[in-house]
Design a protein around this motif. Structure first.
Motif, PDB file in Angstrom:
ATOM      1  N   GLN A 272       0.513  -1.088  -0.040  1.00 23.65           N
ATOM      2  CA  GLN A 272      -0.026  -0.006   0.036  1.00 23.65           C
ATOM      3  C   GLN A 272       0.794   1.349  -0.209  1.00 23.65           C
ATOM      4  O   GLN A 272       0.525   2.275  -0.658  1.00 23.65           O
ATOM      5  CB  GLN A 272      -0.868  -0.002   1.189  1.00 23.65           C
ATOM      6  CG  GLN A 272      -1.898  -1.027   1.079  1.00 23.65           C
ATOM      7  CD  GLN A 272      -2.899  -1.199   2.354  1.00 23.65           C
ATOM      8  OE1 GLN A 272      -2.391  -1.128   3.211  1.00 23.65           O
ATOM      9  NE2 GLN A 272      -4.140  -1.092   2.180  1.00 23.65           N
ATOM     10  N   THR A 273       1.896   1.274   0.683  1.00 21.66           N
ATOM     11  CA  THR A 273       2.677   2.428   0.713  1.00 21.66           C
ATOM     12  C   THR A 273       3.903   2.366  -0.400  1.00 21.66           C
ATOM     13  O   THR A 273       4.680   3.430  -0.317  1.00 21.66           O
ATOM     14  CB  THR A 273       3.543   2.344   2.162  1.00 21.66           C
ATOM     15  OG1 THR A 273       4.351   1.180   2.228  1.00 21.66           O
ATOM     16  CG2 THR A 273       2.581   2.603   3.229  1.00 21.66           C
ATOM     17  N   GLY A 274       4.062   1.473  -1.053  1.00 17.37           N
ATOM     18  CA  GLY A 274       4.750   1.328  -2.320  1.00 17.37           C
ATOM     19  C   GLY A 274       6.261   0.990  -1.884  1.00 17.37           C
ATOM     20  O   GLY A 274       7.183   0.825  -2.770  1.00 17.37           O
ATOM     21  N   ALA A 275       6.382   0.221  -0.889  1.00 15.03           N
ATOM     22  CA  ALA A 275       7.588  -0.291  -0.418  1.00 15.03           C
ATOM     23  C   ALA A 275       7.826  -1.452  -1.160  1.00 15.03           C
ATOM     24  O   ALA A 275       8.983  -1.953  -1.046  1.00 15.03           O
ATOM     25  CB  ALA A 275       7.835  -0.283   1.040  1.00 15.03           C
ATOM     26  N   ALA A 276       6.878  -2.095  -1.690  1.00 13.08           N
ATOM     27  CA  ALA A 276       7.041  -3.510  -2.309  1.00 13.08           C
ATOM     28  C   ALA A 276       5.600  -3.302  -3.571  1.00 13.08           C
ATOM     29  O   ALA A 276       4.672  -2.752  -3.249  1.00 13.08           O
ATOM     30  CB  ALA A 276       6.821  -4.409  -1.662  1.00 13.08           C
ATOM     31  N   LYS A 277       6.174  -4.141  -4.664  1.00  4.73           N
ATOM     32  CA  LYS A 277       5.180  -3.884  -5.921  1.00  4.73           C
ATOM     33  C   LYS A 277       4.106  -4.927  -5.555  1.00  4.73           C
ATOM     34  O   LYS A 277       3.203  -4.901  -6.301  1.00  4.73           O
ATOM     35  CB  LYS A 277       6.148  -3.846  -7.365  1.00  4.73           C
ATOM     36  CG  LYS A 277       6.751  -2.762  -7.261  1.00  4.73           C
ATOM     37  CD  LYS A 277       7.592  -2.902  -8.636  1.00  4.73           C
ATOM     38  CE  LYS A 277       8.632  -1.749  -8.796  1.00  4.73           C
ATOM     39  NZ  LYS A 277       7.839  -0.281  -8.718  1.00  4.73           N
ATOM     40  N   SER A 278       4.556  -6.135  -5.042  1.00  2.46           N
ATOM     41  CA  SER A 278       3.328  -7.347  -5.315  1.00  2.46           C
ATOM     42  C   SER A 278       3.701  -8.275  -4.264  1.00  2.46           C
ATOM     43  O   SER A 278       5.064  -8.253  -3.716  1.00  2.46           O
ATOM     44  CB  SER A 278       3.358  -7.926  -6.504  1.00  2.46           C
ATOM     45  OG  SER A 278       4.610  -8.747  -6.804  1.00  2.46           O
ATOM     46  N   TYR A 279       2.822  -9.295  -3.814  1.00  2.00           N
ATOM     47  CA  TYR A 279       2.975 -10.175  -2.736  1.00  2.00           C
ATOM     48  C   TYR A 279       4.293 -11.214  -3.411  1.00  2.00           C
ATOM     49  O   TYR A 279       5.219 -11.557  -2.829  1.00  2.00           O
ATOM     50  CB  TYR A 279       2.015 -10.925  -2.495  1.00  2.00           C
ATOM     51  CG  TYR A 279       0.928 -10.188  -1.756  1.00  2.00           C
ATOM     52  CD1 TYR A 279       1.240  -9.828  -0.308  1.00  2.00           C
ATOM     53  CD2 TYR A 279      -0.166  -9.841  -2.220  1.00  2.00           C
ATOM     54  CE1 TYR A 279       0.326  -9.233   0.365  1.00  2.00           C
ATOM     55  CE2 TYR A 279      -1.104  -9.020  -1.392  1.00  2.00           C
ATOM     56  CZ  TYR A 279      -0.704  -8.861  -0.147  1.00  2.00           C
ATOM     57  OH  TYR A 279      -2.071  -8.168   0.476  1.00  2.00           O
ATOM     58  N   ASP A 280       4.049 -11.577  -4.514  1.00  2.00           N
ATOM     59  CA  ASP A 280       5.067 -12.525  -5.196  1.00  2.00           C
ATOM     60  C   ASP A 280       6.456 -11.751  -5.268  1.00  2.00           C
ATOM     61  O   ASP A 280       7.361 -12.720  -5.452  1.00  2.00           O
ATOM     62  CB  ASP A 280       4.702 -12.725  -6.614  1.00  2.00           C
ATOM     63  CG  ASP A 280       3.281 -13.510  -6.820  1.00  2.00           C
ATOM     64  OD1 ASP A 280       2.968 -14.226  -5.741  1.00  2.00           O
ATOM     65  OD2 ASP A 280       2.783 -13.767  -7.958  1.00  2.00           O
TER      66      ASP A 280
END
Length: 363
Positions: A272-280
């Motif tokens: 949500q905060t943009g620290a990661a792009k997807s769970y995968d």
């Protein structure tokens, strides 16, 4: 047998869990917000329908911006300004976590954000502690819940909150945290607070490596002396992954890993905060495989629309994790908890290990 995505949610619910990073003001029940708003005359809610309000919080948080994400807390803090409201919210927090299989929780909040109606800092802390004890009682002793007192990065009250932490550490407060927008608010700005805590042998964690890169983690660890890192996923800035899948760690990443400094990872919040792009593609799997002490957390259950069981489910779907990995995460969390060693050992030996042994046998 490892978990698969076909595993029933009830099996994930049964797994013993520990959460180190859960914000009190980010996990209210929507219905409670509405009732408390009516009681105190707060008229700023976008809707008074509980289901619609839950959706509004989740949608508002799905912006990719930490700053926008943090704006949602204006509504929850607005209704948490009396002793009765704080006790209720804290009791329901412990109840909800226990119902989700959480056996140990550290719940953090900023006392300075709950003084708009005249409560003193000690009164705020006493109210939350009383609520957590009531939640433990309602849950039949299935959960141990402790508080972390949070200083805000953008204010100048962190030393005051650190002193409050020391004063209440025998009454349900496990430690201290620093939180809020990272950009422009480095943790070393609050060095006096961390020095006070260290002089009094008091535990603390620091939000770092979420909106700002590895340099914030370096400052939190090497300048401020953090025992744990809230989020910390940007430690990957100091890790080089090669084409053959091997990785080279920089000096900071090696230090964090080798000294077992726990990372309080919150996958859904990170998306949500943009620290990661997807769970995968979330770095949690890389960090785990490289031997970091990784813990799995909710951050904000209402705002992120999540629970510990939901975080487990996302990890099953993304990486095929089985019960042995979730046991690893849970043991790591309890080993890093701000609890006396005998209490940590009891939780691991009497609750977590047996719980996962039974779960594995069933699977």
């Amino acid at each position: 047998m490892p978990y698969t995505p076909r595993m029933h949610l009830s099996d994930i619910l049964r797994a013993p869990k520990a959460v180190l990073h859960d914000h009190l003001d980010g996990g209210l029940r929507p219905g409670t917000i509405i009732e408390l708003a009516r009681d105190c005359g707060y008229q700023g809610l976008p809707t008074e329908d509980p289901a619609a309000l839950a959706v509004w919080f989740r949608d508002a948080a799905d912006s990719g911006s930490l700053e926008r994400y943090l704006e949602t807390f204006a509504h929850t803090c607005a209704v948490m300004q009396t002793r009765e409201a704080l006790e209720r919210v804290a009791a329901e927090c412990a109840e909800d976590l226990a119902a989700d299989g959480v056996v140990y929780a550290e719940v953090r909040y900023a006392p300075e954000q709950h003084q708009e109606r005249g409560l003193g800092l000690d009164e705020v802390v006493d109210a939350v502690n009383a609520g957590l004890r009531e939640g433990e009682r309602r849950s039949g002793g299935r959960i141990t819940a402790r508080a972390l007192l949070t200083g805000m990065r953008h204010t100048d009250r962190s030393l005051e909150i650190a002193e409050l932490t020391v004063a209440h550490r025998e009454r349900g407060v496990a430690g201290f945290d620093i939180a809020g927008g990272e950009v422009g608010n480095p943790p070393a700005r609050h060095l006096a607070a961390f020095q006070h805590l260290r002089r009094h042998n008091c535990h603390f964690t620091i939000h770092a490596g979420e909106a700002v890169g590895a340099e914030s983690i370096h400052e939190a660890v090497q300048v401020c002396g953090a025992e744990r890192i809230g989020h910390g996923v940007r430690i990957t800035d100091d890790i080089r992954v090669h084409d053959d899948g091997t990785a080279t760690l920089g000096h900071l990443a090696s230090y964090v890993r080798d000294n077992r400094i726990a990372l309080e990872v919150c996958p859904t919040s990170n998306l949500q905060t943009g620290a990661a792009k997807s769970y995968d593609t979330h770095p949690i799997d890389l960090l785990r495989r490289l031997g970091f002490r990784v813990t799995l957390n909710t951050d904000n259950r209402l705002v992120s629309g999540t629970t510990m069981s939901e975080e487990f489910r996302h990890m099953v779907d993304a990486f095929g994790y089985g019960p042995e990995v979730f046991e690893e995460f849970t043991v790591a969390a309890v080993e890093s908890a701000f609890l006396p060693l005998p209490e940590r050992q009891r939780l691991i030996d009497e609750v977590i290990r047996p719980g996962y042994a039974a779960l594995g046998a069933r699977a």
